[in-house]
Design an enzyme around this catalytic site. Structure first.
Site, PDB file in Angstrom:
ATOM      1  CE1 TYR A  28       9.261   1.934  43.909  1.00  0.00           C
ATOM      2  CE2 TYR A  28       7.579   2.887  45.319  1.00  0.00           C
ATOM      3  CZ  TYR A  28       8.850   2.920  44.770  1.00  0.00           C
ATOM      4  OH  TYR A  28       9.689   3.955  45.085  1.00  0.00           O
ATOM      5  CE  LYS A  45       6.753   5.140  42.686  1.00  0.00           C
ATOM      6  NZ  LYS A  45       7.755   5.816  43.486  1.00  0.00           N
ATOM      7  CD  GLU A  91      14.768  10.867  41.332  1.00  0.00           C
ATOM      8  OE1 GLU A  91      13.586  11.236  41.294  1.00  0.00           O
ATOM      9  OE2 GLU A  91      15.155   9.799  40.825  1.00  0.00           O
ATOM     10  CG  LEU A 143       9.869   8.197  39.252  1.00  0.00           C
ATOM     11  CD1 LEU A 143       9.927   6.903  38.445  1.00  0.00           C
ATOM     12  CD2 LEU A 143       9.280   7.913  40.629  1.00  0.00           C
TER      13      LEU A 143
END
Ligand code: PLP
Length: 285
Positions: free
Chosen positions: A33, A149, A182, A207
């Protein structure tokens, strides 16, 4: 006004929009996505998002659902039909529909695509930034391919819920070496007492955020020192400032980590400046 979704070739009223129950995204999270910010009715940094989408798809050996130029038209048309001036556009591509079997379909199927757009409350977002957010840290428990992702977001979902239940907005994952990787839906940053902006390298464990990439340009233009290296929660507790980046939030100041106030417990000046300057360096289409 009812919302409109683009689903596999058609613009549909959201109330009637549906996907097949044997869509591999639904059964295996076999898809990817993207989320882009919409500002002034324009899509922010679309070329970077499209480059990352193509990379995610390549890594999973899923074809592009249509040529890039056509996909960009669909994205803009979905934004237009939903009359969004400030908000997000979401797009998801899965491997497609096939009888349930873990391995790829023997007879190739067309990838499935859904695009939606919705408005966000600009004022509320600005108020959140003016207050700053709280973060908790939790052990990293995601697969190593977080550079893709993927719609497989169960650890992120649980992390975010844990944050909510602990009066925080975001959760930062901490890897086996004790370093922050993250956030559940953002990249993590601190600013040291001597004014250096620090975030982990995009080479592993995170990411490669589009906001993160654009922000590095903002910092070089503003002559703000930027250091790519890992940091621990303990270093973060002592930082002058902290913030997270994501397309839907741009630069969101962090004022509390695991209950420790960051700096004076208010959004930091450098974080706020980066937030304000950000869109001067973005692409609008
Ligand atoms: N890291 C994760 C796990 C995310 O889910 C996101 C955004 O959703 C980001 C980082 C930030 O990426 P971007 O700035 O491209 O939105």
């Amino acid at each position: 006004m009812s919302r409109i979704a683009y689903v596999n070739g058609q613009y549909r009223d959201m109330r009637d929009a549906s996907v097949n129950i044997e869509d591999r995204g639904y059964q295996f999270s076999d898809g990817v996505y993207e989320v882009c910010e919409i500002r002034d009715g324009k899509v922010v940094d679309l070329p970077r998002h499209m480059t990352r989408l193509q990379r995610s798809l390549r890594e999973l050996r899923i074809d592009m659902p249509m040529p890039l130029s056509a996909l960009e038209i669909v994205i803009h048309e979905t934004v237009r039909r939903n009359r969004v001036t400030y908000g997000i556009v979401y797009l998801q591509v899965t491997r497609g529909v096939a009888r349930r079997d873990h391995a790829f379909p023997v007879k190739p199927v067309k990838p499935a695509i859904v695009v939606t757009a919705r408005g966000l409350n600009f004022r509320k977002n600005q108020e959140t930034a003016a207050r700053g957010i709280g973060v908790i840290t939790i052990p990293e428990n995601r697969w190593p391919r977080v550079d893709i992702k993927s719609v497989s977001l169960l650890p992120n979902v649980l992390a975010k819920q844990q944050a909510r239940e602990n009066d925080a907005y975001e959760a930062w994952f901490v890897d086996g070496e004790g370093h922050v990787t993250e956030g559940a839906s953002s990249n993590a940053w601190i600013i040291t007492k001597d004014g250096k902006v620090v975030t982990r390298s995009a080479e592993s464990g995170i990411l490669a955020g589009v906001t993160r990439a654009v922000l590095t340009n903002v910092m070089s233009a503003l002559q703000i020192t930027f250091e790519e290296r890992p940091f621990t929660p303990e270093e973060a507790y002592e930082a002058a400032e902290a913030f997270v980046t994501a397309s839907s939030q741009i630069v969101m100041p962090v004022v509390r980590i695991d209950g420790h106030p960051i700096g004076n417990g208010k959004p930091g000046a450098i974080s706020m400046r980066l937030r304000e300057e950000f869109h001067r360096f973005s692409d609008f289409s």
